[in-house]
Design a protein around this motif. Structure first.
Motif, PDB file in Angstrom:
ATOM      1  N   THR A  94       0.839  -1.199   0.000  1.00 41.49           N
ATOM      2  CA  THR A  94       0.000   0.000   0.000  1.00 41.49           C
ATOM      3  C   THR A  94       0.875   1.251   0.000  1.00 41.49           C
ATOM      4  O   THR A  94       2.076   1.187   0.285  1.00 41.49           O
ATOM      5  CB  THR A  94      -0.893   0.036   1.250  1.00 41.49           C
ATOM      6  N   ALA A  95       0.235   2.385  -0.299  1.00 40.16           N
ATOM      7  CA  ALA A  95       0.967   3.660  -0.288  1.00 40.16           C
ATOM      8  C   ALA A  95       1.566   3.885   1.102  1.00 40.16           C
ATOM      9  O   ALA A  95       2.710   4.325   1.245  1.00 40.16           O
ATOM     10  CB  ALA A  95       0.029   4.801  -0.658  1.00 40.16           C
ATOM     11  N   ARG A  96       0.779   3.558   2.122  1.00 41.33           N
ATOM     12  CA  ARG A  96       1.270   3.734   3.496  1.00 41.33           C
ATOM     13  C   ARG A  96       2.513   2.883   3.736  1.00 41.33           C
ATOM     14  O   ARG A  96       3.500   3.341   4.321  1.00 41.33           O
ATOM     15  CB  ARG A  96       0.167   3.351   4.485  1.00 41.33           C
ATOM     16  N   GLU A  97       2.471   1.627   3.285  1.00 39.76           N
ATOM     17  CA  GLU A  97       3.627   0.742   3.493  1.00 39.76           C
ATOM     18  C   GLU A  97       4.843   1.232   2.696  1.00 39.76           C
ATOM     19  O   GLU A  97       5.982   1.178   3.181  1.00 39.76           O
ATOM     20  CB  GLU A  97       3.271  -0.693   3.088  1.00 39.76           C
ATOM     21  N   ASN A  98       4.605   1.681   1.462  1.00 37.62           N
ATOM     22  CA  ASN A  98       5.692   2.248   0.668  1.00 37.62           C
ATOM     23  C   ASN A  98       6.401   3.350   1.449  1.00 37.62           C
ATOM     24  O   ASN A  98       7.626   3.351   1.564  1.00 37.62           O
ATOM     25  CB  ASN A  98       5.131   2.829  -0.633  1.00 37.62           C
ATOM     26  N   LEU A  99       5.612   4.280   1.976  1.00 31.19           N
ATOM     27  CA  LEU A  99       6.203   5.415   2.692  1.00 31.19           C
ATOM     28  C   LEU A  99       6.829   4.959   3.999  1.00 31.19           C
ATOM     29  O   LEU A  99       7.874   5.447   4.413  1.00 31.19           O
ATOM     30  CB  LEU A  99       5.144   6.483   2.949  1.00 31.19           C
ATOM     31  N   ARG A 100       6.179   3.995   4.648  1.00 31.95           N
ATOM     32  CA  ARG A 100       6.695   3.514   5.921  1.00 31.95           C
ATOM     33  C   ARG A 100       8.112   2.948   5.757  1.00 31.95           C
ATOM     34  O   ARG A 100       8.996   3.201   6.574  1.00 31.95           O
ATOM     35  CB  ARG A 100       5.761   2.440   6.486  1.00 31.95           C
ATOM     36  N   GLY A 135      -1.562  14.619  -0.563  1.00 30.16           N
ATOM     37  CA  GLY A 135      -2.957  14.398  -0.935  1.00 30.16           C
ATOM     38  C   GLY A 135      -3.272  12.936  -1.215  1.00 30.16           C
ATOM     39  O   GLY A 135      -4.204  12.617  -1.940  1.00 30.16           O
ATOM     40  N   LEU A 136      -2.472  12.038  -0.640  1.00 30.49           N
ATOM     41  CA  LEU A 136      -2.710  10.609  -0.873  1.00 30.49           C
ATOM     42  C   LEU A 136      -3.500   9.968   0.272  1.00 30.49           C
ATOM     43  O   LEU A 136      -3.712   8.756   0.280  1.00 30.49           O
ATOM     44  CB  LEU A 136      -1.370   9.869  -1.021  1.00 30.49           C
ATOM     45  N   VAL A 137      -3.950  10.786   1.222  1.00 30.43           N
ATOM     46  CA  VAL A 137      -4.561  10.245   2.442  1.00 30.43           C
ATOM     47  C   VAL A 137      -5.690   9.254   2.135  1.00 30.43           C
ATOM     48  O   VAL A 137      -5.746   8.160   2.701  1.00 30.43           O
ATOM     49  CB  VAL A 137      -5.110  11.384   3.327  1.00 30.43           C
ATOM     50  N   ASP A 138      -6.562   9.644   1.206  1.00 25.63           N
ATOM     51  CA  ASP A 138      -7.719   8.786   0.907  1.00 25.63           C
ATOM     52  C   ASP A 138      -7.321   7.440   0.332  1.00 25.63           C
ATOM     53  O   ASP A 138      -8.090   6.487   0.399  1.00 25.63           O
ATOM     54  CB  ASP A 138      -8.623   9.459  -0.143  1.00 25.63           C
ATOM     55  N   LYS A 139      -6.144   7.409  -0.268  1.00 20.56           N
ATOM     56  CA  LYS A 139      -5.744   6.191  -0.979  1.00 20.56           C
ATOM     57  C   LYS A 139      -4.643   5.456  -0.244  1.00 20.56           C
ATOM     58  O   LYS A 139      -4.057   4.508  -0.780  1.00 20.56           O
ATOM     59  CB  LYS A 139      -5.238   6.566  -2.379  1.00 20.56           C
ATOM     60  N   ALA A 140      -4.400   5.841   0.999  1.00 22.13           N
ATOM     61  CA  ALA A 140      -3.221   5.347   1.710  1.00 22.13           C
ATOM     62  C   ALA A 140      -3.197   3.833   1.833  1.00 22.13           C
ATOM     63  O   ALA A 140      -2.136   3.222   1.831  1.00 22.13           O
ATOM     64  CB  ALA A 140      -3.156   5.974   3.097  1.00 22.13           C
ATOM     65  N   ASP A 141      -4.378   3.217   1.934  1.00 22.70           N
ATOM     66  CA  ASP A 141      -4.388   1.776   2.194  1.00 22.70           C
ATOM     67  C   ASP A 141      -4.722   0.952   0.968  1.00 22.70           C
ATOM     68  O   ASP A 141      -5.097  -0.216   1.068  1.00 22.70           O
ATOM     69  CB  ASP A 141      -5.320   1.472   3.365  1.00 22.70           C
ATOM     70  N   ARG A 142      -4.560   1.586  -0.195  1.00 30.31           N
ATOM     71  CA  ARG A 142      -4.704   0.809  -1.429  1.00 30.31           C
ATOM     72  C   ARG A 142      -3.337   0.445  -1.982  1.00 30.31           C
ATOM     73  O   ARG A 142      -2.347   1.128  -1.728  1.00 30.31           O
ATOM     74  CB  ARG A 142      -5.502   1.623  -2.447  1.00 30.31           C
ATOM     75  N   LEU A 143      -3.285  -0.666  -2.716  1.00 29.63           N
ATOM     76  CA  LEU A 143      -2.015  -1.067  -3.296  1.00 29.63           C
ATOM     77  C   LEU A 143      -1.576  -0.014  -4.309  1.00 29.63           C
ATOM     78  O   LEU A 143      -2.380   0.443  -5.131  1.00 29.63           O
ATOM     79  CB  LEU A 143      -2.143  -2.422  -3.996  1.00 29.63           C
ATOM     80  N   VAL A 144      -0.301   0.347  -4.242  1.00 31.82           N
ATOM     81  CA  VAL A 144       0.189   1.411  -5.116  1.00 31.82           C
ATOM     82  C   VAL A 144       0.053   1.017  -6.587  1.00 31.82           C
ATOM     83  O   VAL A 144      -0.244   1.843  -7.436  1.00 31.82           O
ATOM     84  CB  VAL A 144       1.648   1.756  -4.768  1.00 31.82           C
ATOM     85  N   GLY A 145       0.237  -0.282  -6.862  1.00 30.22           N
ATOM     86  CA  GLY A 145       0.122  -0.741  -8.241  1.00 30.22           C
ATOM     87  C   GLY A 145      -1.270  -0.527  -8.819  1.00 30.22           C
ATOM     88  O   GLY A 145      -1.436  -0.536 -10.043  1.00 30.22           O
ATOM     89  N   GLU A 146      -2.264  -0.331  -7.960  1.00 31.72           N
ATOM     90  CA  GLU A 146      -3.636  -0.137  -8.444  1.00 31.72           C
ATOM     91  C   GLU A 146      -4.031   1.339  -8.491  1.00 31.72           C
ATOM     92  O   GLU A 146      -5.143   1.671  -8.890  1.00 31.72           O
ATOM     93  CB  GLU A 146      -4.618  -0.894  -7.537  1.00 31.72           C
ATOM     94  N   LEU A 147      -3.130   2.227  -8.068  1.00 27.45           N
ATOM     95  CA  LEU A 147      -3.447   3.664  -8.094  1.00 27.45           C
ATOM     96  C   LEU A 147      -3.241   4.239  -9.486  1.00 27.45           C
ATOM     97  O   LEU A 147      -2.584   3.642 -10.341  1.00 27.45           O
ATOM     98  CB  LEU A 147      -2.550   4.414  -7.105  1.00 27.45           C
ATOM     99  N   ALA A 148      -3.824   5.427  -9.705  1.00 25.66           N
ATOM    100  CA  ALA A 148      -3.638   6.121 -10.976  1.00 25.66           C
ATOM    101  C   ALA A 148      -2.163   6.484 -11.139  1.00 25.66           C
ATOM    102  O   ALA A 148      -1.430   6.626 -10.152  1.00 25.66           O
ATOM    103  CB  ALA A 148      -4.495   7.373 -11.014  1.00 25.66           C
TER     104      ALA A 148
END
Ligand SMILES: Nc1ncnc2c1ncn2[C@@H]1O[C@H](COP(=O)(O)OP(=O)(O)OP(=O)(O)O)[C@@H](O)[C@H]1O
Ligand SMILES: [Mg+2]
Lengths: 249, 330
Positions: A94-100, A135-148
């Motif tokens: 997820t985006a959160r894990e990437n940043l973590r 501005g990624l807060v809403d998408k923080a727990d989605r897999l980054v590969g699935e983001l725009a």
């Protein structure tokens, strides 16, 4: 003191001279743009600075230290962070894990098998800060590969930022983005530069972005430096117009 | 919209946590009660012991493969070294089960650490090829050095010793249920260490390397060092499992070092699901049971394992466990 000094750097791939005796100095707090036609050697130049490639000749001096022979990770430890022309993230996290991961590595925890409650709390808070900023807060727990695409690029920039770099290298941050996304990323970069006084070197094809952001511009063509100066000087430079701006327009 | 997402996220996270707790309880329940329910399904306790030991081996392979993205095709070397280390210790040095496990684990783990340091710069197929070569070197040593290892016949003449707990001794040689619980405790300890590491900052650097080596490197992770550490840990887990395997059989054999055995561990991991912590255990269970059952009907049991493997790879890319979890979720 000068933060980055590239001295006469060259890179040959067989017969091809991708970077041909290029020099550049970047002062702290500066935002420098590197522009040039496709295949001019811009990415290769970045690769020399960040240690992805070693130069065939020339030197890279970062913060007064010769880093020409240093491995990439060691340059990161000294405060150099970069993003790539083709987005490089951890797609199945997820985006959160990437940043973590970026925050933990930056905090010197990468070999730790356990974090104290305080340390863990600080890491989480810092991740939330970075998510807010981008501005990624809403998408923080989605897999980054699935983001725009734009969100993936924003994630990558925030990962580089998580390292608290003193020099940030961005390779075409707005590549492949729509107008809205380009605007958002441009505002983000501007904010980082103005508010945190972060030193940034960016490669960019979008001239609106370049002229909006850059303090100084360097123009590469066929591996060599064609011109260097303020945006006004570059816009008025005839050699640049014929070699690049004319063709691009 | 934002508020809905904010509320939905913790709910989803809680459900996720509840689901994984339920799965943990189910796994440990099934394992803890195995000696009681297995006979009703036509199994026997020693079969359960084999599942645990081979499952631990497959989990050790997967520690490297599933979580770091590095494929070793020679991990039977460390498994086999653990088995020989354990057996030789029991045979020639001292009649102590715990110490023999320590000896086997150290032999395989330390050899793995040394040889791993030579190869961490290799990647992908090259890495896999070099690990096969290592495995075969140890196979031939075990095969040829018959005065020490028993050569082709394998190492015989040792038996697991009763456990001395101070106030009492536990017979784990003839009491197969007691031995099962001994192995289960060893298995639980190793699995706990693995799980602990995977949830830590270091564990997350493993995922980073698996996901994108270039990004990981340019975050400042020294890739080679981290891969070497993971490889070494994996070899220790592998040798620990190998030591237990020698105790299961009271025997160690050169085939345990052979690359076909390495391949079996990889098959178990992929069969069960290599992105899942417990996948390899399920893979090992299927593998062992199928081997036990089918080999009593036909000598071509490997054909059926191969067939199942192909079906799983083609139709259930997340392995059997991944498939079941998806079914439960939907
Ligand atoms: N690893 C490599 N091996 C061989 N040739 C390379 C390599 N990397 C780049 N080149 C060549 O070097 C030249 C410069 O490439 P580079 O990627 O630096 O250009 P660029 O200015 O970033 O172009 P673009 O705007 O398309 O990103 C090109 O001709 C490219 O084909
Ligand atoms: Mg480029």
């Amino acid at each position: 003191m000068t933060l980055l000094r590239v001295e006469n750097a060259s890179k040959k791939f067989g017969d091809l001279v991708a970077v041909d005796g290029v020099s550049m100095t970047v002062e702290p707090g500066e935002l420098r743009a590197v522009i040039g036609p496709n295949g001019a050697g811009k990415t290769t130049f970045f690769n020399l600075i960040s240690g992805f490639l070693t130069p065939s000749s020339g030197r890279i001096v970062f913060d007064g230290e010769d880093v020409t022979k240093l491995l990439p990770a060691r340059r990161v430890w000294r405060g150099m962070a970069r993003t790539f022309q083709i987005t490089e993230v951890f797609p199945e996290l997820t985006a959160r894990e990437n940043l973590r991961i970026a925050v933990e590595v930056a905090s010197g925890y990468r070999l730790k098998t356990w974090l104290s409650r305080d340390a863990d709390g600080e890491v989480r808070a810092r991740v939330v800060d970075l998510l807010d900023m981008s501005g990624l807060v809403d998408k923080a727990d989605r897999l980054v590969g699935e983001l725009a695409h734009g969100d993936q690029r924003a994630t990558e920039i925030m990962m580089a930022l998580a390292l608290r770099p003193r020099l940030l290298l961005l390779d075409e941050p707005t590549a492949g983005m729509g107008d809205k996304e380009t605007y958002d990323i441009t505002q983000l970069i501007r904010k980082l530069h103005k508010n945190q006084n972060l030193t940034i070197v960016l490669i960019e094809h979008d001239m609106r972005v370049v002229f909006h952001l850059a303090d100084r511009i360097m123009v590469l063509a066929e591996g060599a430096m064609l011109a260097e100066g303020t945006p006004q000087e570059i816009a008025a430079n005839e050699a640049v117009q014929t070699a690049y701006l004319g063709k691009a327009a | 919209m934002t508020a809905a997402v904010d509320k939905a996220a913790p709910v989803a996270a809680n459900r996720e946590r509840a689901r994984s707790l339920a799965m943990l309880a189910a796994i440990w329940g099934v394992l803890a009660l195995a000696p009681f329910w297995m006979p009703y399904l036509g199994g026997y306790t020693a079969l359960g012991t084999r599942v645990l030991v081979l499952g631990l081996g497959a989990m050790a392979v997967n520690f490297l493969l599933g979580f770091t993205g590095v494929l070793s095709f020679g991990h039977a070397a460390w498994f086999g070294l653990g088995a020989y280390g354990c057996g030789l210790f029991l045979k020639f040095i001292a009649h102590s089960t715990p110490l023999s496990i320590v000896a086997g684990t150290l032999l395989g783990g330390v050899m793995g650490a040394i040889l791993g340091a030579l190869i961490v710069r290799r990647r992908g197929v090259y890495f896999a090829m070099v690990t096969i070569a290592f495995g075969q070197v140890f196979y031939y040593i075990a095969f040829q050095w018959s005065s020490l290892t028993g050569g082709d016949d394998g190492l015989r003449g040792f038996q697991r010793a009763p456990l001395d707990l101070g106030f009492t001794t536990v017979d784990i040689l003839y009491n197969s249920t007691a031995f099962y619980y001994f192995v289960l405790i060893c298995f639980a300890a190793a699995a706990a260490v693995m799980g602990f590491i995977l949830r830590s900052p270091f564990g997350r650097t493993m995922l980073a390397i698996r996901e994108n080596e270039r990004r990981a490197r340019f975050l400042g992770i020294p890739i080679e060092l981290h891969i070497w550490i993971v490889f070494t840990l994996s070899c220790f887990f592998m040798a620990f499992a190998g030591s237990l395997y020698a105790l299961v059989n009271n025997f160690a054999d050169p085939l345990g070092l052979h690359y076909s055995q390495s391949g079996n561990f990889v098959i178990m991991a992929v069969l069960g699901g290599m992105r899942k912590f417990w996948g390899p255990l399920l893979g090992a269970a299927v593998f062992v049971v199928l081997q036990d059952y089918v080999s009593s009907l036909t000598v071509n049991w490997q054909f059926f394992i191969g067939l199942l493997f192909v079906v799983v790879v083609l139709f259930f890319p997340r392995g059997l466990l991944g498939f079941f979890q998806q079914r439960v979720q939907s």
